[in-house]
Scaffold this active site. Structure first.
Site, PDB file in Angstrom:
ATOM      1  N   HIS A 160     -22.142  22.828 -89.480  1.00 49.04           N
ATOM      2  CA  HIS A 160     -23.546  22.842 -89.913  1.00 49.04           C
ATOM      3  C   HIS A 160     -23.722  23.490 -91.289  1.00 49.04           C
ATOM      4  O   HIS A 160     -24.807  23.400 -91.870  1.00 49.04           O
ATOM      5  CB  HIS A 160     -24.422  23.591 -88.910  1.00 49.04           C
ATOM      6  CG  HIS A 160     -24.519  22.938 -87.567  1.00 49.04           C
ATOM      7  ND1 HIS A 160     -25.009  21.662 -87.387  1.00 49.04           N
ATOM      8  CD2 HIS A 160     -24.195  23.380 -86.316  1.00 49.04           C
ATOM      9  CE1 HIS A 160     -24.984  21.359 -86.093  1.00 49.04           C
ATOM     10  NE2 HIS A 160     -24.484  22.380 -85.424  1.00 49.04           N
ATOM     11  N   ASP A 196     -18.284  16.785 -82.219  1.00 43.46           N
ATOM     12  CA  ASP A 196     -19.125  17.807 -81.594  1.00 43.46           C
ATOM     13  C   ASP A 196     -20.419  17.145 -81.085  1.00 43.46           C
ATOM     14  O   ASP A 196     -20.836  16.115 -81.606  1.00 43.46           O
ATOM     15  CB  ASP A 196     -19.450  18.880 -82.647  1.00 43.46           C
ATOM     16  CG  ASP A 196     -20.177  20.082 -82.084  1.00 43.46           C
ATOM     17  OD1 ASP A 196     -19.519  21.104 -81.873  1.00 43.46           O
ATOM     18  OD2 ASP A 196     -21.413  19.996 -81.870  1.00 43.46           O
ATOM     19  N   HIS A 198     -23.317  18.073 -81.615  1.00 44.86           N
ATOM     20  CA  HIS A 198     -24.372  18.177 -82.630  1.00 44.86           C
ATOM     21  C   HIS A 198     -23.949  17.503 -83.926  1.00 44.86           C
ATOM     22  O   HIS A 198     -22.786  17.571 -84.312  1.00 44.86           O
ATOM     23  CB  HIS A 198     -24.701  19.648 -82.878  1.00 44.86           C
ATOM     24  CG  HIS A 198     -25.083  20.386 -81.630  1.00 44.86           C
ATOM     25  ND1 HIS A 198     -24.175  21.115 -80.890  1.00 44.86           N
ATOM     26  CD2 HIS A 198     -26.270  20.468 -80.980  1.00 44.86           C
ATOM     27  CE1 HIS A 198     -24.790  21.636 -79.834  1.00 44.86           C
ATOM     28  NE2 HIS A 198     -26.060  21.245 -79.862  1.00 44.86           N
ATOM     29  N   ASP A 285     -18.702  20.755 -76.893  1.00 43.01           N
ATOM     30  CA  ASP A 285     -20.003  20.823 -76.223  1.00 43.01           C
ATOM     31  C   ASP A 285     -20.470  19.444 -75.753  1.00 43.01           C
ATOM     32  O   ASP A 285     -21.577  19.300 -75.239  1.00 43.01           O
ATOM     33  CB  ASP A 285     -21.073  21.517 -77.093  1.00 43.01           C
ATOM     34  CG  ASP A 285     -20.965  21.175 -78.561  1.00 43.01           C
ATOM     35  OD1 ASP A 285     -20.293  20.188 -78.900  1.00 43.01           O
ATOM     36  OD2 ASP A 285     -21.572  21.901 -79.376  1.00 43.01           O
TER      37      ASP A 285
HETATM   38  C1  6XA Z   1     -29.395  25.867 -81.499  1.00 46.45           C
HETATM   39  C2  6XA Z   1     -28.103  25.262 -81.073  1.00 46.45           C
HETATM   40  C3  6XA Z   1     -27.079  25.310 -82.136  1.00 46.45           C
HETATM   41  C4  6XA Z   1     -25.947  24.414 -81.802  1.00 46.45           C
HETATM   42  C5  6XA Z   1     -24.722  24.798 -82.524  1.00 46.45           C
HETATM   43  C6  6XA Z   1     -23.593  23.872 -82.259  1.00 46.45           C
HETATM   44  N1  6XA Z   1     -29.287  27.183 -81.974  1.00 46.45           N
HETATM   45  N2  6XA Z   1     -23.256  23.059 -83.219  1.00 46.45           N
HETATM   46  O1  6XA Z   1     -22.948  23.843 -81.258  1.00 46.45           O
HETATM   47  O2  6XA Z   1     -22.253  22.236 -83.140  1.00 46.45           O
HETATM   48 ZN    ZN Z   2     -22.237  21.683 -81.241  1.00 49.02          ZN
END
Ligand code: 6XA
Ligand code: ZN
Length: 346
Positions: A160, A196, A198, A285
């Site tokens: 991110h 991932d 996200h 995840d």
């Molecule tokens: C909200 C969730 C953040 C997800 C982080 C993540 N704070 N990114 O796993 O791949």
């Molecule tokens: Zn993630």
């Protein structure tokens, strides 16, 4: 394959994060990497080695120097104000505000360089994140030196983090640093595949106008899933980079068939790009039991993923991203890497 690991990740241990508007204990915790290390050792994936130390120069190739300078000094500034607990961003220069002038106020600076309030900055964050980049660069150097694959076992995660911003538990984009190091080492083309849950918004932003690094991400549809404001299918790159970014947003709750159909398309595009190296942003995840995500992958799917990646026949650098089912994250990583290696041997 070798795993590159340092226990310095323990220096980054956030206490609380804002999660969908509520203050909760951090999901991204040191035990994640501890479990992954145990599983990699138990499964005999390969030797575990310490990272080498690199200068800031390869990190400055993908992150703005003023952003890195802020990260380096952030805890000192916060502590000088008398704080002992983690800093969380609280104010942001959104549309119409100025981002070109760095404010003097610490929280205003933190907001300038972040996009969420879920990413605590702690006393050891800089050192841990910096070590994570060293881990990615050590893995890259091994592969550039002829190794078929390597696993960068680091945290905090990175995908991110953009050119000049943190968020989503990420500070330095380890996958991007590694990909850029391949280019700087003479590679003409590199591919990054983000699996991932996200969207890898930071990675996308870093390479969005470039044709040499193909970026692709398979993830929960940002209409309902974090990071919400990027990761749609119509984001295909810009300028010279047009056609070199691909997103595969899938509705939360999507079937494993849908996920592997997206992977198949992504693998086809990787082949067409003819990269000299592949970087996998390996988030776990996507697991059916993940507490903050809604895909349904389990052990057989992680094995299938490892085998499918091996079939691309490319030098492959795996870098750890998310995954919050702490007790299972190690086995899930080991399923991917173990089956990747078995497929090579078979
Ligand atoms: C909200 C969730 C953040 C997800 C982080 C993540 N704070 N990114 O796993 O791949
Ligand atoms: Zn993630």
């Amino acid at each position: 394959m070798k795993t590159i690991y340092s226990d310095r990740h323990h220096l980054h241990q956030g206490q609380l994060e804002f999660y969908r508007g509520e203050l909760v204990p951090c999901f991204e915790k040191p035990e994640r990497a501890d479990f992954v290390l145990q599983a990699v050792q138990a499964r005999g994936i390969g030797p575990v080695i310490e990272p080498e130390s690199f200068s800031l120069a390869p990190i400055e190739r993908v992150h703005a120097p003023r952003y890195l300078r802020f990260l380096e000094r952030a805890w000192g500034m916060w502590a000088a104000l008398g704080h002992t607990r983690d800093a969380l961003p609280a104010v942001w220069p959104i549309r119409g505000f100025r981002a070109d002038v760095e404010p003097d106020n610490f929280i205003a600076q933190l907001g300038l360089y972040s996009f969420d309030s879920g990413t605590p900055f702690t006393a050891g964050t800089w050192e841990a994140a910096r070590t994570g980049a060293d881990i990615a660069l050590t893995a890259q150097k091994l592969i550039a030196g002829g190794e078929r694959a390597a696993f960068a076992l680091s945290r905090p995660p990175g995908h991110h983090a953009g050119p000049d911003f943190l968020g989503g538990y990420c500070f330095i984009n380890n996958a991007a640093v590694a990909a850029q190091a391949f280019i700087d080492g003479g590679a003409q083309r590199v591919a990054i595949l983000d699996v991932d849950y996200h969207h890898g918004n930071g990675t996308q932003s870093i390479f969005y106008e470039r044709a040499d690094v193909l970026t692709q991400s398979i993830h929960g549809d940002p209409k309902t899933e974090y990071p919400f404001y990027l990761g749609h299918a119509d984001e295909t790159g810009q300028g010279a980079g047009e056609g070199f970014n691909a997103n595969y947003p899938l509705p939360a709750g999507s079937s494993n068939e849908a996920w592997f159909a997206a992977l198949e398309v992504a693998c086809g595009r990787i082949r067409a790009h003819r990269p000299e190296a592949l970087v996998i942003s390996l988030g776990l995840d996507t697991f059916a039991g993940d507490p903050i995500s809604r895909f349904k992958l389990e052990a057989p799917e992680y094995q299938r993923l490892g085998a499918q990646l091996a079939r691309l026949g490319l030098p492959t650098l795996f870098v750890l991203e998310g995954g919050y089912a702490v007790a299972e994250i190690g086995d899930n990583v080991a399923h991917v890497l173990g089956s990747f290696e078995e497929s090579l041997a078979g």
